[in-house]
Design an enzyme around this catalytic site. Structure first.
Site, PDB file in Angstrom:
ATOM      1  N   ASP A  36      31.155  -6.574 -24.195  1.00 15.37           N
ATOM      2  CA  ASP A  36      31.829  -6.208 -22.947  1.00 15.37           C
ATOM      3  C   ASP A  36      32.544  -7.377 -22.264  1.00 15.37           C
ATOM      4  OD1 ASP A  36      29.580  -7.609 -22.269  1.00 15.37           O
ATOM      5  OD2 ASP A  36      28.686  -6.092 -20.994  1.00 15.37           O
ATOM      6  N   HIS A  37      32.232  -8.595 -22.669  1.00 18.38           N
ATOM      7  CA  HIS A  37      32.819  -9.751 -21.977  1.00 18.38           C
ATOM      8  C   HIS A  37      34.129 -10.205 -22.625  1.00 18.38           C
ATOM      9  CE1 HIS A  37      29.055 -10.043 -19.825  1.00 18.38           C
ATOM     10  NE2 HIS A  37      29.423 -11.145 -19.209  1.00 18.38           N
ATOM     11  N   ASP A  61      21.968 -12.366 -19.829  1.00 18.03           N
ATOM     12  CA  ASP A  61      22.964 -12.240 -18.776  1.00 18.03           C
ATOM     13  C   ASP A  61      22.218 -12.174 -17.456  1.00 18.03           C
ATOM     14  OD1 ASP A  61      26.102 -11.385 -18.496  1.00 18.03           O
ATOM     15  OD2 ASP A  61      24.829 -10.712 -16.840  1.00 18.03           O
ATOM     16  N   ARG A 113      30.378 -12.063  -7.760  1.00 18.35           N
ATOM     17  CA  ARG A 113      30.506 -13.523  -7.633  1.00 18.35           C
ATOM     18  C   ARG A 113      31.925 -13.894  -7.242  1.00 18.35           C
ATOM     19  NH1 ARG A 113      26.854 -14.781 -12.879  1.00 18.35           N
ATOM     20  NH2 ARG A 113      24.921 -14.820 -11.690  1.00 18.35           N
ATOM     21  N   SER A 153      25.224 -17.807 -13.504  1.00 20.67           N
ATOM     22  CA  SER A 153      25.071 -17.186 -14.819  1.00 20.67           C
ATOM     23  C   SER A 153      23.868 -17.708 -15.595  1.00 20.67           C
ATOM     24  CB  SER A 153      26.360 -17.454 -15.589  1.00 20.67           C
ATOM     25  OG  SER A 153      26.111 -17.714 -16.933  1.00 20.67           O
ATOM     26  N   ARG A 174      24.191 -18.406 -18.769  1.00 21.64           N
ATOM     27  CA  ARG A 174      24.766 -18.988 -19.992  1.00 21.64           C
ATOM     28  C   ARG A 174      24.059 -20.293 -20.389  1.00 21.64           C
ATOM     29  NH1 ARG A 174      30.262 -19.859 -16.607  1.00 21.64           N
ATOM     30  NH2 ARG A 174      29.826 -17.653 -16.349  1.00 21.64           N
TER      31      ARG A 174
HETATM   32  C1  MIC Z   1      28.648 -13.991 -15.396  1.00 22.13           C
HETATM   33  O1  MIC Z   1      28.688 -13.014 -14.645  1.00 22.13           O
HETATM   34  O2  MIC Z   1      28.786 -15.166 -15.002  1.00 22.13           O
HETATM   35  C2  MIC Z   1      28.383 -13.759 -16.868  1.00 22.13           C
HETATM   36  C3  MIC Z   1      29.618 -14.097 -17.591  1.00 22.13           C
HETATM   37  O3  MIC Z   1      28.096 -12.406 -17.084  1.00 22.13           O
HETATM   38  C4  MIC Z   1      27.200 -14.631 -17.281  1.00 22.13           C
HETATM   39  C5  MIC Z   1      26.930 -14.665 -18.714  1.00 22.13           C
HETATM   40  C6  MIC Z   1      27.851 -15.566 -19.473  1.00 22.13           C
HETATM   41  O4  MIC Z   1      28.178 -16.640 -19.003  1.00 22.13           O
HETATM   42  O5  MIC Z   1      28.228 -15.177 -20.569  1.00 22.13           O
HETATM   43  C7  MIC Z   1      25.889 -14.277 -16.568  1.00 22.13           C
HETATM   44  O6  MIC Z   1      25.896 -13.735 -15.505  1.00 22.13           O
HETATM   45  O7  MIC Z   1      24.805 -14.627 -17.071  1.00 22.13           O
HETATM   46 FE1  SF4 Z   2      30.300  -8.950 -16.559  1.00 25.11          FE
HETATM   47 FE2  SF4 Z   2      28.867 -10.915 -15.455  1.00 25.11          FE
HETATM   48 FE3  SF4 Z   2      30.917  -9.784 -14.156  1.00 25.11          FE
HETATM   49 FE4  SF4 Z   2      28.737  -8.404 -14.520  1.00 25.11          FE
HETATM   50  S1  SF4 Z   2      28.925 -10.255 -13.328  1.00 25.11           S
HETATM   51  S2  SF4 Z   2      30.821  -7.678 -14.819  1.00 25.11           S
HETATM   52  S3  SF4 Z   2      28.068  -9.092 -16.526  1.00 25.11           S
HETATM   53  S4  SF4 Z   2      31.028 -10.996 -16.036  1.00 25.11           S
END
Ligand code: MIC
Ligand code: SF4
Length: 637
Positions: A64-65, A119, A370, A526, A528
């Site tokens: 999905d990313h 995630d 965010r 995140s 990550r």
């Molecule tokens: C995000 O919302 O920052 C992400 C992208 O979903 C990350 C995961 C990632 O960095 O791949 C998260 O929330 O953990």
């Molecule tokens: Fe995707 Fe992270 Fe954004 Fe949720 S917060 S939509 S998991 S990138």
């Protein structure tokens, strides 16, 4: 003493440790999820551990990313994950099937179960009464192999709801209200439980919006009871058999109780660049809006999309506004398009800078969770977090607008039964066939960075000193240009900390051995693990901060990097970027919980907290969780 909801689930899954706040506990994990941006690395780690088939009740790999395929990299990673899922016993949710948290809630979430996901918004599952937590990819890999997931036993915060939301006020406003009260650090070390008579007025998707944004509070997770509303949701999903009731005991004790009367809330907005920078919509009515985005794992339920479509029906968005809607339900699309909005694939998309970045210095209103600086892909854009109602009202007028000014809020009718189509969720091969299958690996997949066992003395340069609330988006930025390289740590390393200091990566490589110094809540955001693996690759040996965010601290330990805290936060001011530092006697320091940092440039000594659990010490000494797991033969379990 009675138990809270979370304590009940923890008790039923406890593999090790005492349920006393502050001590480390090991939990049995029933379900795991991954998404593709963290998944590629998680499955490489799973393969490195060497287990033939996942040992959870259910593991799902979502794509999905990284859905923009502007080169072979993302497409190759999708195929890698798909082939891993088929071979090792996971379900695979195809790109286009929706955002992991939303789909998991709808199709797989079960009250009373434990879930970890690579995630940070995995706590979305708390909306259906799961104990759902975000974790680093390596922790998810270990859990897929049947290993425990370790957390610090959290404190319990109860948010007691009374009343009922007024028209035009939404679950998003409840999240923003709690962020206003607690700030982005207020949930650290705690589980947030939602209770009180107001809970029964909220649907499961509304509850999931709220638990989703509990992540922004830094909480370990958030959870709602499982009640008749939960049963009705599961029944509508054709899964009533998955229902179990779940509530706290009447004499359960909480460390803190916060009361919110839902009927007193009005629409709120989180202003740039932090989700806790919250103000009432009425105070922002003069702000000109350039872009509006609807979607993300926070606000893409059927009810949210029906609300958006009903507000847009027969109207036109303002000529000056560019609007996108990401949706998975494919209903009312004509109303959305006729209003002048663009339809995006149902994926993370703009939330992670995967397309639809705002114009220069643009004001972007997003129903997301965010709004960190630069995350949208446009460095000088200002992102405001809002509910779907505020988003559409503002798209129609071109200014931040209180939806109440639009008149009557027509009720949304939800079906008793949803139309279910799981054809985009592919099943794994049976164990016998699986043995004959091979995994597809593209050329973008590069080896895991070299790890090294901890040495007793570390000499390093303080290559970077940063302030409070540094996010993982600062440490390892995302966005369409960089995300395709999540399985290529050497390439990613060029962008490490680029938002704060474009020279960091080169400087770190040049000195070879680095210490980073940060303020409080270092590593929020995140899950990550790349925000630890890339620094490992660049020679970062320790991060010294006033305090750390939970998942990032665990990721640093898993990567074999020391997360150390100042005993006296004022010592932060005594050391400067460029100083030559040494940490000696580290083996003894790990034993007695206190390390001494000597700043050779300034001639000062600083005391650091270095208390870790026995397991964490062993991981650090081994040079990270992968080596620790291999050394301990956990794969032989
Ligand atoms: C995000 O919302 O920052 C992400 C992208 O979903 C990350 C995961 C990632 O960095 O791949 C998260 O929330 O953990
Ligand atoms: Fe995707 Fe992270 Fe954004 Fe949720 S917060 S939509 S998991 S990138």
């Amino acid at each position: 003493m009675g138990l809270t909801i979370a304590q009940k689930i923890i008790k039923a899954h406890l593999l090790s440790g005492e349920m006393t706040p502050g001590s480390e506990i090991g939990l049995k994990i029933d379900q795991t999820l991954t998404q593709d941006a963290t998944g590629t690395m998680a499955y490489l780690e799973f393969e490195a551990i060497g287990i033939p088939r996942v040992r959870t009740e259910l593991s799902v790999a979502y794509i999905d990313h990284n859905t923009l395929q502007s080169g072979f990299e993302n497409a190759d990673d999708h195929l890698y994950i798909q082939s891993v899922a088929k071979k090792y016993g996971l379900r695979f949710s195809r790109p286009g099937n929706g955002i992991c948290h939303q789909v998991h809630l709808e199709r797989f979430g079960k009250p009373g179960k434990t879930l970890i996901g690579s995630d940070s918004h995995t706590p979305t599952g708390g909306g259906i009464g799961m104990l759902a937590m975000g974790a680093g990819g390596l922790d998810v890999a270990v859990a897929m192999g049947g290993g425990a997931y370790y957390i610090t036993m959290p404190k319990m915060i109860l948010v007691k709801l009374s009343g009922k939301l007024r028209p035009w006020v939404s679950a998003k406003d409840v999240s923003l209200e709690l962020l206003r009260i607690l700030s982005v650090k207020g949930g650290v070390g705690s589980i947030i439980e939602w209770g009180g008579e107001g809970v029964s007025t909220l649907s499961v998707p509304q509850r999931a919006t709220i638990t989703n944004m509990g992540t922004e509070l830094g909480a370990t997770t958030s959870i709602f009871p499982s009640d008749e509303v939960t049963r009705a949701f599961l029944a509508a999903e054709g899964r009533e058999n998955d229902y179990t009731p779940l509530s706290s005991d009447p004499d359960a004790e909480y460390d803190r109780i916060i009361e919110i009367d839902l009927s007193t809330l009005s629409p709120l907005v989180a202003c740039p660049h932090s989700p806790d920078n919250v103000r009432p919509v009425s105070e922002l009515s003069g702000v000109k809006v350039d872009q509006v985005c609807v979607g993300s794992c926070t606000n893409s339920s059927l009810a949210d999309l029906l609300r958006v479509a009903s507000m847009l029906k027969g109207k036109k968005i303002d000529d000056s506004v560019s609007m996108s809607v990401s949706e998975q339900f494919h209903i009312h699309i004509p109303d959305i398009l006729a209003a002048g909005a663009r339809l995006l694939e149902c994926a993370c998309g703009p939330c992670i800078g995967m397309g639809f970045s705002p114009n220069s210095a643009g004001v972007s209103l997003r129903t997301f969770n965010r709004n960190f600086e630069g995350r949208s892909g446009t460095r000088d854009a200002g992102v405001y977090l809002v509910s779907p109602e505020v988003a559409v009202a503002s798209a129609l007028t071109g200014y931040i607008t209180d939806p109440a000014t639009l008149g009557v809020c027509a009720p949304i009718k939800l079906p008793k039964k949803y139309k279910i189509d799981d054809s985009a969720i592919l099943l794994p091969a049976d164990p016998e066939t699986a043995k004959t299958l091979s995994v597809r690996r593209g050329p973008n997949i590069k080896p895991f960075p070299d790890t090294r066992p901890l040495s007793d003395k570390v000499d390093a340069t303080l290559t970077l000193k940063v302030g409070d609330n540094i996010t993982t988006d600062h440490i390892m930025p995302a966005g369409a240009k960089i995300l395709p390289y999540r399985s290529n740590i050497p390439y990613l390393s060029k962008f490490c900390f680029a938002v704060c200091d474009e020279t960091f990566s080169e400087r770190a490589k040049a000195v070879g051995s680095t210490v980073i110094v940060g303020g409080s809540n270092y590593g929020q955001g995140s899950s990550r693990e790349h925000a630890a693996l890339v620094p490992l690759y660049l020679g970062v040996r320790a991060v010294i901060a006033k305090s750390f965010a939970r998942i990032h601290a665990a990721n640093l330990i898993n990567a074999g990097i020391l997360p150390l805290t100042f005993r006296d936060p004022a010592d932060y001011d005594k050391i400067e970027q460029g100083d030559k530092l040494s940490l000696s006697g580290l083996f003894a320091a790990l034993e007695n919980g206190e390390a001494t940092l000597f700043d050779e440039t300034k001639g000062v000594k600083v005391t650091l907290d270095c208390s870790f659990t026995e397991r964490q010490r062993a991981i650090l000494l081994a040079g990270g969780l992968l080596d620790y797991t291999r050394n301990n033969g956990e794969k032989k379990q």
